[in-house]
Scaffold this motif. Sequence first.
Motif, PDB file in Angstrom:
ATOM      1  N   GLY A  13       8.162  12.154  -1.662  1.00  0.00           N
ATOM      2  CA  GLY A  13       6.811  13.138  -1.187  1.00  0.00           C
ATOM      3  C   GLY A  13       6.880  13.779  -0.015  1.00  0.00           C
ATOM      4  N   GLU A  14       5.887  14.562   0.257  1.00  0.00           N
ATOM      5  CA  GLU A  14       5.993  15.642   1.203  1.00  0.00           C
ATOM      6  C   GLU A  14       6.007  14.837   2.541  1.00  0.00           C
ATOM      7  N   GLY A  15       6.623  15.550   3.621  1.00  0.00           N
ATOM      8  CA  GLY A  15       6.497  14.959   4.891  1.00  0.00           C
ATOM      9  C   GLY A  15       5.208  14.463   5.480  1.00  0.00           C
ATOM     10  N   SER A  20       7.190   6.307   4.874  1.00  0.00           N
ATOM     11  CA  SER A  20       7.748   5.040   5.740  1.00  0.00           C
ATOM     12  C   SER A  20       6.653   4.022   6.220  1.00  0.00           C
ATOM     13  N   SER A  21       5.527   4.632   6.159  1.00  0.00           N
ATOM     14  CA  SER A  21       4.503   3.649   6.849  1.00  0.00           C
ATOM     15  C   SER A  21       4.065   2.674   5.386  1.00  0.00           C
ATOM     16  N   ILE A  22       4.037   3.057   4.301  1.00  0.00           N
ATOM     17  CA  ILE A  22       4.064   2.253   3.199  1.00  0.00           C
ATOM     18  C   ILE A  22       4.807   0.988   3.241  1.00  0.00           C
ATOM     19  N   GLN A  30       3.653  -4.129   9.187  1.00  0.00           N
ATOM     20  CA  GLN A  30       3.414  -3.478  10.621  1.00  0.00           C
ATOM     21  C   GLN A  30       2.811  -2.060  10.342  1.00  0.00           C
ATOM     22  N   PHE A  31       2.198  -1.618  10.993  1.00  0.00           N
ATOM     23  CA  PHE A  31       1.746  -0.017  10.908  1.00  0.00           C
ATOM     24  C   PHE A  31       1.991   0.549  12.348  1.00  0.00           C
ATOM     25  N   ASN A  32       2.587   1.656  12.265  1.00  0.00           N
ATOM     26  CA  ASN A  32       2.749   2.430  13.651  1.00  0.00           C
ATOM     27  C   ASN A  32       1.852   3.920  13.491  1.00  0.00           C
ATOM     28  N   SER A  37       9.811  11.335  11.957  1.00  0.00           N
ATOM     29  CA  SER A  37      10.243  11.920  10.818  1.00  0.00           C
ATOM     30  C   SER A  37      11.690  10.977  10.279  1.00  0.00           C
ATOM     31  N   THR A  38      11.261  10.681   8.972  1.00  0.00           N
ATOM     32  CA  THR A  38      12.770  10.199   8.551  1.00  0.00           C
ATOM     33  C   THR A  38      13.686  11.336   8.269  1.00  0.00           C
ATOM     34  N   VAL A  39      15.063  11.022   8.839  1.00  0.00           N
ATOM     35  CA  VAL A  39      16.003  11.798   8.631  1.00  0.00           C
ATOM     36  C   VAL A  39      16.797  11.407   7.438  1.00  0.00           C
ATOM     37  N   GLY A  64      10.698  13.572   3.891  1.00  0.00           N
ATOM     38  CA  GLY A  64       9.958  14.492   2.899  1.00  0.00           C
ATOM     39  C   GLY A  64       9.882  15.944   3.388  1.00  0.00           C
ATOM     40  N   GLN A  65      10.545  15.994   4.451  1.00  0.00           N
ATOM     41  CA  GLN A  65      10.624  17.433   5.021  1.00  0.00           C
ATOM     42  C   GLN A  65      11.359  18.261   4.100  1.00  0.00           C
ATOM     43  N   GLU A  66      11.126  19.595   3.845  1.00  0.00           N
ATOM     44  CA  GLU A  66      11.562  20.626   2.771  1.00  0.00           C
ATOM     45  C   GLU A  66      13.129  20.710   2.944  1.00  0.00           C
ATOM     46  N   GLY A 118      -1.761   7.744  -3.812  1.00  0.00           N
ATOM     47  CA  GLY A 118      -2.475   8.574  -2.979  1.00  0.00           C
ATOM     48  C   GLY A 118      -2.989   7.614  -1.854  1.00  0.00           C
ATOM     49  N   ASN A 119      -2.100   8.248  -0.530  1.00  0.00           N
ATOM     50  CA  ASN A 119      -2.226   7.148   0.629  1.00  0.00           C
ATOM     51  C   ASN A 119      -3.331   7.669   1.530  1.00  0.00           C
ATOM     52  N   LYS A 120      -3.765   6.869   2.630  1.00  0.00           N
ATOM     53  CA  LYS A 120      -4.575   7.187   3.652  1.00  0.00           C
ATOM     54  C   LYS A 120      -6.142   7.288   3.193  1.00  0.00           C
ATOM     55  N   THR A 121      -6.574   6.278   2.315  1.00  0.00           N
ATOM     56  CA  THR A 121      -7.844   6.164   1.692  1.00  0.00           C
ATOM     57  C   THR A 121      -8.810   5.863   2.991  1.00  0.00           C
ATOM     58  N   ASP A 122      -8.325   5.235   4.310  1.00  0.00           N
ATOM     59  CA  ASP A 122      -9.229   4.870   5.307  1.00  0.00           C
ATOM     60  C   ASP A 122      -9.743   6.001   5.919  1.00  0.00           C
ATOM     61  N   LEU A 123      -8.963   7.381   5.563  1.00  0.00           N
ATOM     62  CA  LEU A 123      -9.842   8.558   6.249  1.00  0.00           C
ATOM     63  C   LEU A 123     -11.236   8.992   5.565  1.00  0.00           C
ATOM     64  N   THR A 150      -3.942   4.034  -1.726  1.00  0.00           N
ATOM     65  CA  THR A 150      -3.749   2.832  -0.666  1.00  0.00           C
ATOM     66  C   THR A 150      -3.938   3.298   0.791  1.00  0.00           C
ATOM     67  N   SER A 151      -4.043   2.398   1.482  1.00  0.00           N
ATOM     68  CA  SER A 151      -4.040   2.560   2.820  1.00  0.00           C
ATOM     69  C   SER A 151      -2.795   1.785   3.565  1.00  0.00           C
ATOM     70  N   ALA A 152      -1.984   2.484   4.029  1.00  0.00           N
ATOM     71  CA  ALA A 152      -1.050   1.738   5.064  1.00  0.00           C
ATOM     72  C   ALA A 152      -1.643   1.209   6.244  1.00  0.00           C
ATOM     73  N   LYS A 153      -2.499   1.947   6.879  1.00  0.00           N
ATOM     74  CA  LYS A 153      -3.267   1.433   7.942  1.00  0.00           C
ATOM     75  C   LYS A 153      -3.891   0.285   7.735  1.00  0.00           C
TER      76      LYS A 153
HETATM   77  P1  GTP Z   1       8.639  11.884   6.614  1.00  0.00           P
HETATM   78  O1  GTP Z   1       9.410  10.771   7.010  1.00  0.00           O
HETATM   79  O2  GTP Z   1       8.476  13.040   7.536  1.00  0.00           O
HETATM   80  O3  GTP Z   1       8.705  12.306   5.279  1.00  0.00           O
HETATM   81  O4  GTP Z   1       7.084  11.302   6.670  1.00  0.00           O
HETATM   82  P2  GTP Z   1       6.489   9.698   5.883  1.00  0.00           P
HETATM   83  O5  GTP Z   1       5.829  10.383   4.785  1.00  0.00           O
HETATM   84  O6  GTP Z   1       7.164   8.849   5.998  1.00  0.00           O
HETATM   85  O7  GTP Z   1       5.293   9.584   7.048  1.00  0.00           O
HETATM   86  P3  GTP Z   1       4.886   8.456   8.071  1.00  0.00           P
HETATM   87  O8  GTP Z   1       5.160   7.077   7.260  1.00  0.00           O
HETATM   88  O9  GTP Z   1       6.107   8.592   8.885  1.00  0.00           O
HETATM   89  O10 GTP Z   1       3.424   8.468   8.284  1.00  0.00           O
HETATM   90  C1  GTP Z   1       2.974  10.121   9.076  1.00  0.00           C
HETATM   91  C2  GTP Z   1       1.662   9.855   9.661  1.00  0.00           C
HETATM   92  O11 GTP Z   1       0.751   9.337   8.849  1.00  0.00           O
HETATM   93  C3  GTP Z   1       2.108   8.722  10.964  1.00  0.00           C
HETATM   94  O12 GTP Z   1       1.475   9.212  12.036  1.00  0.00           O
HETATM   95  C4  GTP Z   1       1.422   7.453  10.354  1.00  0.00           C
HETATM   96  O13 GTP Z   1       0.789   6.622  11.341  1.00  0.00           O
HETATM   97  C5  GTP Z   1       0.109   8.139   9.446  1.00  0.00           C
HETATM   98  N1  GTP Z   1      -0.072   7.187   8.346  1.00  0.00           N
HETATM   99  C6  GTP Z   1       0.348   6.667   7.475  1.00  0.00           C
HETATM  100  N2  GTP Z   1      -0.242   5.819   6.391  1.00  0.00           N
HETATM  101  C7  GTP Z   1      -1.279   6.046   6.901  1.00  0.00           C
HETATM  102  C8  GTP Z   1      -2.628   5.565   6.581  1.00  0.00           C
HETATM  103  O14 GTP Z   1      -2.828   4.800   5.494  1.00  0.00           O
HETATM  104  N3  GTP Z   1      -3.896   5.870   6.989  1.00  0.00           N
HETATM  105  C9  GTP Z   1      -3.773   6.723   8.186  1.00  0.00           C
HETATM  106  N4  GTP Z   1      -4.899   7.222   8.702  1.00  0.00           N
HETATM  107  N5  GTP Z   1      -2.701   7.269   8.659  1.00  0.00           N
HETATM  108  C10 GTP Z   1      -1.261   6.922   8.076  1.00  0.00           C
END
Ligand code: GTP
Length: 172
Positions: A13-15, A20-22, A30-32, A37-39, A64-66, A118-123, A150-153
Amino acid sequence: ASSNYIFKVVLLGEGKVGKSSILLRFVHDQFNKNHLSTVQASFMNKKINFDNKRVNLNIWDTAGQEIFHALGPIYYRNSHGAILVYDISSEDSFDKIKVWIKELKKIVGNDIVCVIVGNKTDLIKDQKLSYDPEPHLSYAKSVGAMHFLTSAKLNENIDEAFLEISKSMMKI
Ligand code: GTP
Ligand code: MG
């Protein structure tokens, strides 16, 4: 009697969509809130048990970066399952899912179980985002993929997505 399975799963998926959060939520609960960015890619393992079955998941979290797109095949070839993640607040990130699905169908065909997340449903609550899942659900259906919101948060629906992909991988 119990049975054991070992599966390889790739997150695509896109950056910044939250791949990584999922994975961090699923494996370490845990959640950060900061984005690192994952390399290339990183790897985590998690074992789950259900219905007298033991499943060992080897999960590759890709970048996810292009600029890393061309590395995709290294991780999805030989994978039993792919979790395609988009951010519900970004239609562009959903378009990227379609690109990955086309590529997967072309290169690995039907030998890989695809799940769209579809992530970040908390938004929806926190930022009063309006989100209509219908077009995404029907797209998923049209390509034979399951779809999870989903919401990883908040740790919503993450375990369910991994459980359901595991059940599907057991059937192929
Ligand atoms: P790349 O490694 O660059 O491909 O990105 P990624 O897809 O691994 O994204 P990453 O998990 O690093 O999350 C990107 C940003 O989105 C971070 O600041 C996370 O804290 C935030 N984030 C991830 N999941 C959620 C979520 O469920 N809700 C919200 N509000 N923010 C989230
Ligand atoms: Mg990442």
